[in-house]
Design a protein around this motif. Structure first.
Motif, PDB file in Angstrom:
ATOM      1  N   VAL A 179       5.932  -5.514   0.744  1.00  0.00           N
ATOM      2  CA  VAL A 179       4.725  -5.601   1.425  1.00  0.00           C
ATOM      3  C   VAL A 179       5.089  -6.095   3.032  1.00  0.00           C
ATOM      4  N   GLN A 180       4.481  -5.535   3.983  1.00  0.00           N
ATOM      5  CA  GLN A 180       4.665  -6.109   5.429  1.00  0.00           C
ATOM      6  C   GLN A 180       4.212  -7.385   5.619  1.00  0.00           C
ATOM      7  N   GLY A 218       0.186  -8.895   5.120  1.00  0.00           N
ATOM      8  CA  GLY A 218      -0.499  -7.986   4.097  1.00  0.00           C
ATOM      9  C   GLY A 218      -1.034  -8.927   2.860  1.00  0.00           C
ATOM     10  N   SER A 219      -1.394  -8.370   1.994  1.00  0.00           N
ATOM     11  CA  SER A 219      -1.821  -8.988   0.607  1.00  0.00           C
ATOM     12  C   SER A 219      -1.294  -8.540  -0.593  1.00  0.00           C
TER      13      SER A 219
END
Length: 123
Positions: A12-13, A16-17
């Motif tokens: 994920v970046q 993010g979540s």
């Protein structure tokens, strides 16, 4: 036979979540405190969050407080870790664990461990 199976980890970046899940079997789930720990390459396994057997008390590591939320669903024998505003330093293998003593931040007190799920946060 007790099993804890984590899921939900992925790339994920930053910012993010992710929501991690840990499904338990072979134990009376409501009698156990639950915890999430993480281990980055070359580092020791660190405490992240814990939820006590009653579900009424939670405790977080300073590094994740305000960004991560631990919760449990005793009907589904599952513990969750909601992770928001992820940072590259959150990159690690995340483990869930069950503690018959009720829960807490010390890995030595936990009786059962999952195999882990990889979370990678890119910058």
């Amino acid at each position: 036979q007790v099993q804890l199976v984590e899921s939900g980890g992925k790339l994920v970046q930053a910012g993010g979540s992710l929501r991690l899940s840990c499904a338990a079997s072979g134990l009376t789930f409501s009698n156990y405190g639950l915890g999430w720990f993480r281990q980055a390459p070359g580092r020791e396994r660190d405490f992240v969050a814990t939820i006590f057997w009653s579900g009424g008390s939670v405790y977080y590591a300073d590094s994740v407080r305000g960004r991560f939320t631990i919760s449990r669903d005793n009907a589904k024998n599952t513990v969750y870790l909601q992770m928001n505003n992820l940072k590259p330093e959150d990159t690690a293998v995340y483990y869930c664990a069950a503690d018959s003593r009720g829960g807490g931040p010390y890995s030595i007190t936990y009786d059962y461990w999952g195999q882990g799920t990889q979370v990678t946060v890119s910058s």
